[in-house]
Design a protein around this motif. Structure first.
Motif, PDB file in Angstrom:
ATOM      1  N   MET A  35      88.401 -88.405  66.319  1.00 22.00           N
ATOM      2  CA  MET A  35      87.540 -87.698  65.826  1.00 22.00           C
ATOM      3  C   MET A  35      86.395 -88.582  66.671  1.00 22.00           C
ATOM      4  O   MET A  35      85.095 -88.542  66.446  1.00 22.00           O
ATOM      5  CB  MET A  35      87.144 -88.640  64.540  1.00 22.00           C
ATOM      6  CG  MET A  35      88.298 -88.128  63.006  1.00 22.00           C
ATOM      7  SD  MET A  35      86.806 -86.344  62.386  1.00 22.00           S
ATOM      8  CE  MET A  35      85.739 -87.034  62.282  1.00 22.00           C
ATOM      9  N   MET A  36      87.352 -90.215  67.376  1.00 29.75           N
ATOM     10  CA  MET A  36      86.028 -90.667  67.782  1.00 29.75           C
ATOM     11  C   MET A  36      86.258 -90.286  69.190  1.00 29.75           C
ATOM     12  O   MET A  36      84.768 -90.880  70.117  1.00 29.75           O
ATOM     13  CB  MET A  36      86.783 -92.462  67.624  1.00 29.75           C
ATOM     14  CG  MET A  36      87.161 -93.269  66.166  1.00 29.75           C
ATOM     15  SD  MET A  36      85.388 -92.552  66.153  1.00 29.75           S
ATOM     16  CE  MET A  36      84.658 -94.566  67.330  1.00 29.75           C
ATOM     17  N   GLN A  37      86.710 -89.126  69.483  1.00 25.15           N
ATOM     18  CA  GLN A  37      86.455 -89.510  71.096  1.00 25.15           C
ATOM     19  C   GLN A  37      86.438 -87.700  72.082  1.00 25.15           C
ATOM     20  O   GLN A  37      85.916 -87.407  72.493  1.00 25.15           O
ATOM     21  CB  GLN A  37      87.418 -89.699  72.093  1.00 25.15           C
ATOM     22  CG  GLN A  37      87.521 -91.764  72.093  1.00 25.15           C
ATOM     23  CD  GLN A  37      86.781 -91.736  72.933  1.00 25.15           C
ATOM     24  OE1 GLN A  37      86.411 -91.337  73.733  1.00 25.15           O
ATOM     25  NE2 GLN A  37      86.223 -93.142  72.572  1.00 25.15           N
ATOM     26  N   GLY A  38      86.674 -87.221  70.709  1.00 24.38           N
ATOM     27  CA  GLY A  38      87.151 -85.721  70.709  1.00 24.38           C
ATOM     28  C   GLY A  38      88.028 -85.261  71.694  1.00 24.38           C
ATOM     29  O   GLY A  38      89.060 -85.769  70.869  1.00 24.38           O
ATOM     30  N   LEU A  39      87.491 -83.797  72.428  1.00 23.37           N
ATOM     31  CA  LEU A  39      89.309 -83.729  73.181  1.00 23.37           C
ATOM     32  C   LEU A  39      89.352 -84.320  74.520  1.00 23.37           C
ATOM     33  O   LEU A  39      88.009 -84.392  75.068  1.00 23.37           O
ATOM     34  CB  LEU A  39      88.099 -82.370  73.412  1.00 23.37           C
ATOM     35  CG  LEU A  39      89.168 -80.982  72.729  1.00 23.37           C
ATOM     36  CD1 LEU A  39      89.105 -80.113  72.675  1.00 23.37           C
ATOM     37  CD2 LEU A  39      91.081 -80.906  72.248  1.00 23.37           C
TER      38      LEU A  39
END
Lengths: 111, 112
Positions: B39-43
């Protein structure tokens, strides 16, 4: 800083509404991809846009690449619950051939 | 219907244990990517292979992560030892040299 900024981060709407989500950058790209990721699944490629100003349509989804090839938008007409998901834009960073993604717009369409 | 296959779909393990995730790319694709999604960093890209050769693993913690392609039909991502902060969804994607990536369904890893 993120290479691609997507907005809004979250969107919750009622069935039948229209919406637009955005993917912005200060860099120029040779192409840009849009993906949709449904809960519990991997991203699925929707479209690639290549030419500045290009508009592509996929049923109720309309994709546009900015004239300067730095940004893109996705417009959904008459949203349906099946449109619920995370919409990701992706580009190739530099000359690396590695797809890089924004953090996405999480869309929920309520019946 | 060609697709990328990942196993396992879900994995719960205790801190310190070894975790191995497997990926079968689409037949004929010559590039393979491993991504981690939070959630915090994405892909985030962890590793990139072209024609089975590792070209970029700069996003991978080298002390505990390793990625290999023993043959054209199998890519592996290994974490040893695993830590709670490794909890995430790990995706494998394959493609041809170009901008488009075809993703598997992911492995949801929980380290307790």
């Amino acid at each position: 800083t993120q290479l691609l900024e997507q907005s809004p981060q979250f969107l919750s709407i009622q069935e039948g509404e229209n919406l637009t989500v955005y993917c912005n950058s200060s860099s120029v790209f040779s192409s840009l991809q849009w993906y949709r990721q449904e809960p519990g699944e991997g991203p699925v490629l929707l479209v690639t846009v290549v030419t500045g100003g290009e508009v592509k349509k996929l049923k109720r989804l309309t994709f546009q690449f900015g004239d300067a090839r730095k940004d893109s938008s996705l417009h959904i007409t008459a949203a349906q619950p099946g449109d619920t998901g995370l919409y990701l834009c992706g580009v190739i960073k530099g000359g690396s051939y590695i797809p890089t993604f924004g953090r996405g717009t999480s869309l929920i369409v309520h019946p | 219907d060609a697709r990328v296959t990942q196993t396992p779909r879900h994995k719960v393990t205790e801190m310190g244990q070894e975790v191995t995730m497997r990926c079968q790319p689409i037949l004929g694709h010559n590039t393979v990517f491993w991504y981690r999604q939070t959630m915090m960093q994405g892909l985030e890209l962890l590793a990139y292979f072209r024609n089975r050769a590792p070209l970029d693993d700069s996003g991978m913690p080298k002390d505990r992560f390793s990625a290999e392609m023993p043959d054209a039909t199998l890519a592996t991502l290994k974490i040893q030892p695993s830590e709670p902060r490794d909890s995430a969804v790990y995706f494998c994607a394959s493609g041809l040299v170009g901008p488009e990536a075809f993703f598997g369904q992911g492995t949801r890893l929980t380290v307790v």
